[in-house]
Scaffold this active site. Structure first.
Site, PDB file in Angstrom:
ATOM      1  CB  CYS A   1      -4.140   6.599   3.737  1.00  0.00           C
ATOM      2  SG  CYS A   1      -4.113   4.825   3.989  1.00  0.00           S
ATOM      3  CG  HIS A  39      -8.586   4.811   2.041  1.00  0.00           C
ATOM      4  ND1 HIS A  39      -7.485   4.747   2.863  1.00  0.00           N
ATOM      5  CD2 HIS A  39      -9.602   5.203   2.832  1.00  0.00           C
ATOM      6  CE1 HIS A  39      -7.820   5.104   4.090  1.00  0.00           C
ATOM      7  NE2 HIS A  39      -9.116   5.379   4.100  1.00  0.00           N
ATOM      8  CG  HIS A  72      -4.004  -3.667   7.564  1.00  0.00           C
ATOM      9  ND1 HIS A  72      -4.542  -2.454   7.944  1.00  0.00           N
ATOM     10  CD2 HIS A  72      -3.500  -4.223   8.699  1.00  0.00           C
ATOM     11  CE1 HIS A  72      -4.359  -2.275   9.242  1.00  0.00           C
ATOM     12  NE2 HIS A  72      -3.730  -3.352   9.740  1.00  0.00           N
TER      13      HIS A  72
HETATM   14  P1  AMP Z   1      -3.009  -2.575  12.752  1.00  0.00           P
HETATM   15  O1  AMP Z   1      -2.705  -2.457  14.207  1.00  0.00           O
HETATM   16  O2  AMP Z   1      -3.825  -3.786  12.415  1.00  0.00           O
HETATM   17  O3  AMP Z   1      -3.577  -1.304  12.174  1.00  0.00           O
HETATM   18  O4  AMP Z   1      -1.625  -2.855  12.068  1.00  0.00           O
HETATM   19  C1  AMP Z   1      -0.894  -1.909  11.345  1.00  0.00           C
HETATM   20  C2  AMP Z   1       0.407  -2.583  10.963  1.00  0.00           C
HETATM   21  O5  AMP Z   1       1.002  -1.823   9.926  1.00  0.00           O
HETATM   22  C3  AMP Z   1       1.416  -2.673  12.100  1.00  0.00           C
HETATM   23  O6  AMP Z   1       1.752  -4.034  12.310  1.00  0.00           O
HETATM   24  C4  AMP Z   1       2.608  -1.854  11.581  1.00  0.00           C
HETATM   25  O7  AMP Z   1       3.843  -2.420  11.931  1.00  0.00           O
HETATM   26  C5  AMP Z   1       2.390  -1.879  10.073  1.00  0.00           C
HETATM   27  N1  AMP Z   1       2.943  -0.747   9.339  1.00  0.00           N
HETATM   28  C6  AMP Z   1       2.780   0.565   9.617  1.00  0.00           C
HETATM   29  N2  AMP Z   1       3.427   1.318   8.697  1.00  0.00           N
HETATM   30  C7  AMP Z   1       3.994   0.454   7.813  1.00  0.00           C
HETATM   31  C8  AMP Z   1       4.799   0.603   6.648  1.00  0.00           C
HETATM   32  N3  AMP Z   1       5.156   1.809   6.196  1.00  0.00           N
HETATM   33  N4  AMP Z   1       5.214  -0.514   5.999  1.00  0.00           N
HETATM   34  C9  AMP Z   1       4.875  -1.731   6.458  1.00  0.00           C
HETATM   35  N5  AMP Z   1       4.112  -1.934   7.546  1.00  0.00           N
HETATM   36  C10 AMP Z   1       3.689  -0.873   8.227  1.00  0.00           C
HETATM   37 ZN    ZN Z   2      -5.574   4.241   2.385  1.00  0.00          ZN
END
Ligand code: AMP
Ligand code: ZN
Length: 140
Positions: free
Chosen positions: A7, A49, A102
């Protein structure tokens, strides 16, 4: 403590991969989204997690929401945002891509900030709302 080796947000929480960290304590972390949809787009996570919002113990949820409010206030004060959207996606159907709980903090700006959260009302009958309310209440 739950941890998922595959993850990406577990890794960020443990600082195994870098992020632009905005806030951190022993349980909660906030960092900038790597693909921001507006200036200051921040993600708030628990270091532990949990798959999504529905899986999080309520006492921990309160800690996350506390940080969300502070970041929302800071975006208005410091980034001069005119408003903020706060949202969390639960499962693929709702747009969840990273399966580690998140919350998105999305500062909004008056002029063409590029983000659009359009809520288009469905056609419905009043009786239907009463029935749906009854169903939800039954499951609580
Ligand atoms: P969701 O669609 O709610 O799962 O949003 C996931 C979010 O995580 C997206 O807006 C991505 O741009 C962001 N994301 C994915 N990987 C990373 C990372 N390594 N650092 C910061 N944000 C990330
Ligand atoms: Zn996690």
């Amino acid at each position: 403590m739950n941890y998922d080796e595959s993850c990406v947000f577990c890794k960020i929480g443990r600082k195994e991969i870098p992020a632009a960290i905005v806030y951190e304590d022993s349980e909660v972390m906030a960092f900038l989204d790597i693909n921001p949809v507006s200036k200051g787009h921040t993600l708030v996570i628990l270091k532990e997690h949990f798959r999504n919002f529905n899986e999080v113990p309520k006492n921990l949820l309160a800690k996350v929401m506390n940080v969300c409010q502070t970041i929302s206030q800071a975006s208005i004060m410091e980034l001069k945002a005119s408003g903020v959207n706060i949202l969390t996606n639960i499962e693929k159907a709702a747009g969840q891509e990273v399966m580690h709980f998140h919350v998105h903090i999305i500062p909004r700006y008056e002029t063409n900030d590029g983000f659009n959260l359009e809520m288009k009302p469905l056609a419905h009958e009043e009786k239907e709302l009463t029935n749906i309310a009854t169903m939800i209440k039954r499951a609580m």
